[in-house]
Scaffold this active site. Structure first.
Site, mmCIF file in Angstrom:
data_model
loop_
_atom_site.group_PDB
_atom_site.id
_atom_site.type_symbol
_atom_site.label_atom_id
_atom_site.label_comp_id
_atom_site.label_asym_id
_atom_site.label_seq_id
_atom_site.Cartn_x
_atom_site.Cartn_y
_atom_site.Cartn_z
ATOM 1 N N HIS A 96 6.442 -4.546 0.422
ATOM 2 C CA HIS A 96 7.231 -3.932 1.381
ATOM 3 C C HIS A 96 8.495 -3.024 1.254
ATOM 4 O O HIS A 96 9.406 -3.399 0.645
ATOM 5 C CB HIS A 96 7.937 -5.307 1.911
ATOM 6 C CG HIS A 96 8.655 -5.422 3.248
ATOM 7 N ND1 HIS A 96 7.986 -4.652 4.296
ATOM 8 C CD2 HIS A 96 9.914 -5.506 3.414
ATOM 9 C CE1 HIS A 96 8.980 -4.795 5.427
ATOM 10 N NE2 HIS A 96 10.227 -5.197 5.184
ATOM 11 N N ASP A 106 -11.973 -4.272 -4.945
ATOM 12 C CA ASP A 106 -11.244 -3.200 -5.632
ATOM 13 C C ASP A 106 -12.123 -1.828 -5.687
ATOM 14 O O ASP A 106 -11.348 -0.790 -5.589
ATOM 15 C CB ASP A 106 -10.926 -3.628 -6.989
ATOM 16 C CG ASP A 106 -10.211 -2.557 -7.840
ATOM 17 O OD1 ASP A 106 -9.648 -1.602 -7.209
ATOM 18 O OD2 ASP A 106 -9.943 -3.091 -8.925
ATOM 19 N N ASP A 158 1.920 -4.484 1.540
ATOM 20 C CA ASP A 158 3.156 -5.056 2.132
ATOM 21 C C ASP A 158 3.060 -6.362 2.581
ATOM 22 O O ASP A 158 1.932 -7.010 3.130
ATOM 23 C CB ASP A 158 3.553 -4.480 3.455
ATOM 24 C CG ASP A 158 4.873 -4.587 4.158
ATOM 25 O OD1 ASP A 158 5.199 -5.736 4.127
ATOM 26 O OD2 ASP A 158 5.525 -3.748 4.544
ATOM 27 N N SER A 178 11.282 -0.896 7.285
ATOM 28 C CA SER A 178 11.364 -2.344 7.773
ATOM 29 C C SER A 178 12.043 -2.192 9.272
ATOM 30 O O SER A 178 11.498 -1.633 10.113
ATOM 31 C CB SER A 178 12.060 -3.218 6.827
ATOM 32 O OG SER A 178 11.432 -4.535 6.862
#
Ligand SMILES: *[C@@H]1O[C@H](CO)[C@@H](O)[C@H](O)[C@H]1NC(C)=O
Ligand SMILES: *[C@@H]1O[C@H](CO)[C@@H](O)[C@H](O)[C@H]1NC(C)=O
Ligand SMILES: *[C@@H]1O[C@H](CO)[C@@H](O)[C@H](O)[C@H]1NC(C)=O
Ligand SMILES: *[C@@H]1O[C@H](CO)[C@@H](O)[C@H](O)[C@H]1NC(C)=O
Ligand SMILES: *[C@@H]1O[C@H](CO)[C@@H](O)[C@H](O)[C@H]1NC(C)=O
Ligand SMILES: *[C@@H]1O[C@H](CO)[C@@H](O)[C@H](O)[C@H]1NC(C)=O
Ligand SMILES: *[C@@H]1O[C@H](CO)[C@@H](O)[C@H](O)[C@H]1NC(C)=O
Length: 526
Positions: A440, A256, A400, A187
């Site tokens: 994340h 998917d 994320d 991050s």
């Protein structure tokens, strides 16, 4: 020397040994041995393995008042002046069982918080490790207000200062010094890793940079712009988390199986461009629990559109589809994004009453034009780092919810274009891994345990551990082909449900069989 004298020395030594061994003694005396300009050692303290360390000085907003420490180590806490009006708080943790490797950790968000869990994690793996507070305490951006030196610490100086001093201390503490230096962060920590690669090519031999907050000024604006799309929760353009789950299921219905497996995970979101009008309620629908109004469909379309600036230039790529159930609670929650609001208040406008509800594209232009201390961290020419022999391992979760993985792909292309190197050549020193099912920096719906921290640890085998994979690359010249992630049944440390090998970009993972999607050998990077 008379025998008598020798005997008494021996006796003295035994008395000392009973209470303190040589490592403890070295630690106890270390503070007095440090004589570095601008550095004040607050204390050096021996921490036996198994200690639940109290962190009573840590800012409450950092949310960590204790840290368990698994191995014996010497904890050195310092204050370091970075200018006449700024300082960092720096800690160096020296483990007794030392592998000869130096490491720096990073930070997160706009903090201001030493990541003690990363110090504990990397010390346990045998690294002499440092962590700094990024020039201010706590998670708020308020300390930036009319204080450019604090912004400078945040943009690049805190990590670099910690590395310069940390290396000097490591050489003082261990007779053998250190043989290699590493970085681990995600991050904001990922951005700090990239900043080191771009600006200080000799700081590290190996950098592990996850989900980096690079393209920073535009990331701040992109994060701010979701409120202008959703509006507050009372607005007819807003979707509840339950409605975002409807969107998530529709995305999976359309995307998917593109990778060959119906597992609720999208391996390569760049192949996924869902049509959201399928979710619109029919005009005379009597049951609207699983459909959206046209205003809500417009919201979804805007959320998944690239973010363009005032004159039509791309500022930030779209949010990758797949992260909705996480993003619903933070990016799409009907409130201005706190970090963005703080950045505009305390850095861009010096106006503490600036309100994130008013964000528009003129603000995005102002943030980018300001770009203090090149916090953008988006340099495409990495040749000094390449020439220094450094290696960088970049990873990003495909679920994320805070930093779009598409920005990592944009950066990869930017480096490739700038250096005129195709991926096969970049792979010599820069590898980028896309991790399906990772939110994340942490666990998501899939095999996201890759050892980027204690919360995702699945063993220290280089195959399962992104940091140890970097060590193997630097020290043995064996670069990782894939990064294997673990899917835990119920959080880290619990039973591993399945493993999956994640591919090096621009390859993508395809389920080819013959086994189930839970069989790691039934996947291929193509
Ligand atoms: C750091 O700066 C402050 C203020 O200028 C000064 O009082 C202090 O002595 C400095 N500390 C070190 C270790 O240089
Ligand atoms: C460590 O101590 C804190 C505060 O006393 C406590 O809340 C926490 O659960 C303890 N952690 C462990 C791992 O024992
Ligand atoms: C951060 O907190 C530490 C520990 O309480 C303190 O010593 C230091 O001065 C603080 N730093 C700043 C910039 O306020
Ligand atoms: C409406 O649709 C939802 C989901 O399809 C279903 O669970 C629910 O029972 C339906 N409600 C009525 C009143 O039919
Ligand atoms: C920001 O503006 C909104 C909408 O005008 C208002 O409801 C909110 O109270 C304001 N927030 C602050 C902190 O001023
Ligand atoms: C468009 O905006 C970008 C970002 O603000 C800026 O770099 C660029 O110079 C602008 N281009 C024109 C033609 O104004
Ligand atoms: C694949 O594994 C999942 C999870 O164990 C299971 O639910 C599913 O039935 C399996 N599918 C096949 C085709 O065996």
């Amino acid at each position: 020397m008379t025998p008598f004298f020798g005997l008494s020395l021996l006796a003295l030594g035994q008395v000392a040994l009973a209470s303190q061994d040589a490592f403890q003694t070295k630690c106890a005396h270390f503070a007095n041995k440090v004589n570095i300009p601008d550095v004040k050692v607050n204390f050096a303290e021996y921490i036996p393995g198994g200690t639940n360390l109290s962190l009573s000085d840590n800012a409450p907003s950092c949310g960590a008042s204790s840290q368990s420490v698994a191995v014996d180590l010497c904890r050195v806490a310092m204050a370091v002046n970075t200018s006449g009006s700024s300082e960092i708080t720096l800690e160096a943790w020296f483990p007794r069982e030392y592998t000869g490797r130096f490491l720096s950790t990073g930070n997160g968000g706009l903090s201001g918080c030493i990541q003690y869990y990363d110090l504990a994690y990397t010390a346990q793996l045998g690294f002499a490790t440092v962590g700094a507070n990024n020039g201010h305490n706590g998670t708020s951006g308020e300390p930036f207000y009319r204080h450019p030196e604090v912004i400078r610490d945040f943009a690049y100086r805190s990590v670099h200062t910690g590395v310069v001093i940390g290396k000097e201390l490591t050489k003082k503490f261990y007779d053998e010094g250190f043989k290699k230096s590493y970085y681990l962060g995600c991050s904001t920590g990922g951005r700090q890793g990239w900043k080191s690669v771009q600006k200080y090519p000799n700081d590290f031999d190996g950098v592990v940079a996850g989900a980096p907050a690079i393209n920073f000024a535009n990331l701040i604006s992109w994060s701010a712009h979701f409120y202008s799309i959703t509006g507050p929760s009372s607005s007819d353009t807003y979707l509840t988390p339950a409605e975002w789950n409807i969107v998530h299921e529709e995305i999976n219905r359309q995307c998917d199986t593109i990778d060959g497996a119906k597992d609720g995970l999208i391996e390569d979101p760049t192949l996924c461009y869902p049509i959201f009008e399928t979710l619109m309620c029919a005009p005379k629908a009597s049951n609207t629990t699983s459909c959206l109004t046209s205003a809500q469909v417009q919201t979804v379309n805007k959320v998944f559109a690239p973010f363009y600036g005032i004159n039509g230039t791309l500022l930030y790529p779209r949010m990758q589809p797949g992260s909705e159930n996480y993003a619903a609670y933070i990016m799409y929650n009907g409130e201005p994004f706190t970090y963005s609001q703080d950045w505009f208040r305390y850095v861009v406008y010096n106006n503490p009453s600036w309100n994130g509800t008013s964000f528009n594209l003129k603000d995005a232009a102002a943030a980018l034009a300001q770009n203090p201390y090149n916090i953008q961290t988006f340099e495409g020419d990495l040749s000094p780092f390449q020439k220094s022999g450094g290696k960088v391992l970049h990873y990003h979760g495909m679920q994320d919810q805070l930093i779009s993985s598409e920005d990592s792909k944009l950066y990869y292309s930017h480096v490739s274009d700038t250096m005129k190197l195709p991926p096969s050549e970049l792979d010599e020193f820069y590898r980028f891994f896309t991790v399906s099912g990772m939110s994340h920096c942490g666990l998501g719906d899939g095999a996201a345990g890759i050892g980027q921290g204690s919360g995702t640890y699945a063993g220290s085998d280089p195959e399962d551990n992104v940091l140890m994979a970097m060590v193997k690359w630097v020290e043995e010249g064996v670069a990782p082909e894939t990064i294997r992630g673990s899917k835990f049944a119920d959080g880290v440390g619990t039973k591993v449900e399945y493993r999956r090998k994640h591919c090096r970009y621009p390859r993508r993972n395809v389920h080819v069989g013959p086994g189930n999607y839970t069989d790691e050998n039934s996947w291929q990077c193509i």
